[in-house]
Scaffold this active site. Structure first.
Site, short mmCIF file in Angstrom:
data_model
loop_
_atom_site.label_atom_id
_atom_site.label_comp_id
_atom_site.label_asym_id
_atom_site.label_seq_id
_atom_site.Cartn_x
_atom_site.Cartn_y
_atom_site.Cartn_z
N GLU A 1 23.90 -18.40 -23.16
CA GLU A 1 25.19 -19.09 -22.99
C GLU A 1 26.36 -18.14 -22.80
O GLU A 1 27.36 -18.22 -23.50
CB GLU A 1 25.41 -20.05 -24.17
CG GLU A 1 24.27 -21.06 -24.28
CD GLU A 1 24.33 -21.97 -25.51
OE1 GLU A 1 25.27 -21.86 -26.30
OE2 GLU A 1 23.39 -22.79 -25.67
N ASN B 1 19.60 -17.37 -20.48
CA ASN B 1 19.40 -18.81 -20.76
C ASN B 1 20.75 -19.50 -20.86
O ASN B 1 21.69 -18.95 -21.42
CB ASN B 1 18.64 -18.91 -22.10
CG ASN B 1 18.15 -20.30 -22.44
OD1 ASN B 1 17.55 -20.97 -21.60
ND2 ASN B 1 18.41 -20.75 -23.66
N HIS C 1 19.76 -29.89 -21.35
CA HIS C 1 20.20 -30.92 -22.30
C HIS C 1 20.94 -31.97 -21.49
O HIS C 1 22.11 -31.79 -21.12
CB HIS C 1 21.14 -30.32 -23.35
CG HIS C 1 20.46 -29.40 -24.30
ND1 HIS C 1 19.52 -29.85 -25.23
CD2 HIS C 1 20.54 -28.06 -24.48
CE1 HIS C 1 19.08 -28.82 -25.93
NE2 HIS C 1 19.67 -27.73 -25.50
N GLU D 1 14.95 -26.18 -22.92
CA GLU D 1 15.41 -27.00 -24.06
C GLU D 1 15.56 -28.47 -23.64
O GLU D 1 16.48 -29.16 -24.10
CB GLU D 1 16.75 -26.47 -24.59
CG GLU D 1 16.72 -24.99 -24.95
CD GLU D 1 18.01 -24.46 -25.59
OE1 GLU D 1 18.86 -25.27 -26.01
OE2 GLU D 1 18.16 -23.22 -25.66
N ASP E 1 15.99 -32.20 -23.17
CA ASP E 1 16.05 -33.50 -23.85
C ASP E 1 17.03 -34.38 -23.09
O ASP E 1 17.84 -33.89 -22.31
CB ASP E 1 16.37 -33.38 -25.35
CG ASP E 1 17.65 -32.65 -25.69
OD1 ASP E 1 18.46 -32.40 -24.77
OD2 ASP E 1 17.86 -32.34 -26.87
O1 9MR Z 1 18.94 -27.35 -32.42
C1 9MR Z 1 19.74 -26.32 -32.97
C2 9MR Z 1 20.45 -26.84 -34.20
O2 9MR Z 1 19.53 -27.11 -35.22
C3 9MR Z 1 21.48 -25.83 -34.65
O3 9MR Z 1 22.25 -26.37 -35.72
C4 9MR Z 1 22.38 -25.46 -33.49
C5 9MR Z 1 23.43 -24.47 -33.89
O4 9MR Z 1 24.28 -24.17 -32.88
O5 9MR Z 1 21.60 -24.94 -32.44
C6 9MR Z 1 20.72 -25.86 -31.92
O6 9MR Z 1 20.01 -25.34 -30.83
C7 9MR Z 1 20.80 -24.93 -29.70
C8 9MR Z 1 20.08 -23.76 -29.07
O7 9MR Z 1 19.85 -22.76 -29.99
C9 9MR Z 1 20.88 -23.23 -27.88
N1 9MR Z 1 21.18 -24.28 -26.94
C10 9MR Z 1 21.76 -25.51 -27.47
C11 9MR Z 1 20.90 -26.03 -28.62
C12 9MR Z 1 21.43 -27.36 -29.13
O8 9MR Z 1 22.69 -27.19 -29.69
#
Ligand code: 9MR
Length: 334
Positions: A151, A192, A228, A257, A259
């Site tokens: 990101e 990513n 997402h 990722e 969904d």
């Molecule tokens: O699913 C993850 C969640 O449990 C955490 O609290 C969060 C913290 O920022 O991160 C989520 O996963 C993220 C991933 O690491 C990077 N891309 C976005 C995902 C969804 O927020």
């Protein structure tokens, strides 16, 4: 001869029980068996204690991504004190069930321990190098692919103003990839991001960066497209064209990722739209040989990040909270 046959029979029974522990109504052949791509899910190791969670994960997928357990904030909340417990648990599960691992993630502005923000530029560079080297070396040979940088861009294609960008400048990305390669030459190294499914300023900035890194000989192997999605915003325009242009750079592509969330409560029309989006994501990945992985961000509506971040939305996964396959699973698996 008789004994050998009996033994073979017993082994066969054992194998088939292991492969299909919980297949019930609505299940097809395991997703991992219907494609040559890796099929993965984000996993929270603590949930592996739930029998049905573990059974469906083991049956359907052949790759796992730690949802939070390999992030800097989890591994080294206090400087110099590492907690590998969650990551190690996932690695043990993966070994036992013969899954590959997608490592996630080395350089990210979020879930960053606060002490990292307080360092001088020189210290930050040293610490970032140490972090990448320590984590990648520890899982050397165990992690198939790493999300090295996560990101890094804003929606308009400019660099996100993270602590790394501010203090280290544009070059931190190339450095991160070089350090990761040194620590594990066999792992595939990815950049990513989200909202880079279609052709837009952010995906074009990612494309331009990757092309320039390649030209400079920086060791980058792939682009991770998070995916997402939400049924409210339409399917990303130019998804297949986007995959094609990254493929043309000789980059691997992974859907990392996936969904598809929706406003709750779900109904059959929303679930049908969700199914269509998942199917388009899946089919687009299969339309180019460069797309080597299709990973979802969790697989059951029982556990998903969505409701915490988007109140009133959810049901974003392939299986419902009771592990029943949803229309989206059947759309892919038909
Ligand atoms: O699913 C993850 C969640 O449990 C955490 O609290 C969060 C913290 O920022 O991160 C989520 O996963 C993220 C991933 O690491 C990077 N891309 C976005 C995902 C969804 O927020």
């Amino acid at each position: 001869m008789l004994r050998r046959t009996a033994l073979a029979g017993a082994l066969l029974v054992g194998v088939s029980i292991w492969q299909a522990p919980s297949a019930g109504a609505g299940y097809g052949p395991p997703l991992k068996d219907i494609t040559h791509r890796y099929v993965g899910s984000a996993v929270t190791p603590a949930h592996l204690a739930e029998r049905d969670y573990r059974a469906v994960l083991t049956r359907e997928f052949d790759s796992v991504t730690p949802e939070n357990e390999m992030k800097w904030g989890t591994l080294e909340a206090t400087r110099g004190q590492y907690d590998w417990s969650g990551a190690d648990e996932l690695v043990r599960y993966a070994k036992k069930t013969r899954k590959t691992i997608r490592g996630h993630t080395l350089v990210w502005h979020s879930q960053l321990p606060s002490w990292v923000n307080d360092l001088s530029a020189d210290e930050l560079r040293t610490v970032l190098r140490q972090h990448i080297t320590t984590v990648v070396s520890r899982f050397r040979g165990k992690v198939r692919a790493w999300d090295v940088v996560n990101e890094a861009f804003n929606e308009d294609g400019t660099r996100r103003n993270t602590v790394f960008q501010q203090k280290l400048g544009d070059g931190y990305i190339a450095d991160a990839f070089r350090w990761a390669r040194q620590a594990d030459p066999s792992a595939k190294l990815y950049i990513n991001d989200y909202n880079i499914e279609g052709v837009n300023p952010k995906s074009t900035a990612t494309y331009d960066l990757v092309r320039s890194l390649r030209q400079q000989g920086v060791p980058i192997d792939g682009v991770g497209i998070q995916a997402h999605l939400s049924i409210q915003y339409g399917f990303p325009a130019g998804y297949r064209d986007n995959l094609r242009r990254f493929g043309a750079l000789r980059m691997d592509i992974a859907i990392t990722e996936a969904d598809v969330r929706m406003p709750l409560p779900a109904d059959s029309a929303k679930l049908a739209t969700q199914a269509q989006y998942f199917k388009q994501l899946w089919d687009g990945c299969h339309a180019t040989w460069r797309c080597v992985e299709f990973t979802t961000w969790g697989f059951t509506d029982r556990h998903s990040w969505v409701p915490d971040v988007f109140p009133g939305e959810g049901d974003a996964c392939l299986f419902d909270a009771n592990m029943r396959p949803k229309p989206a699973y059947r759309a892919i698996n038909s």
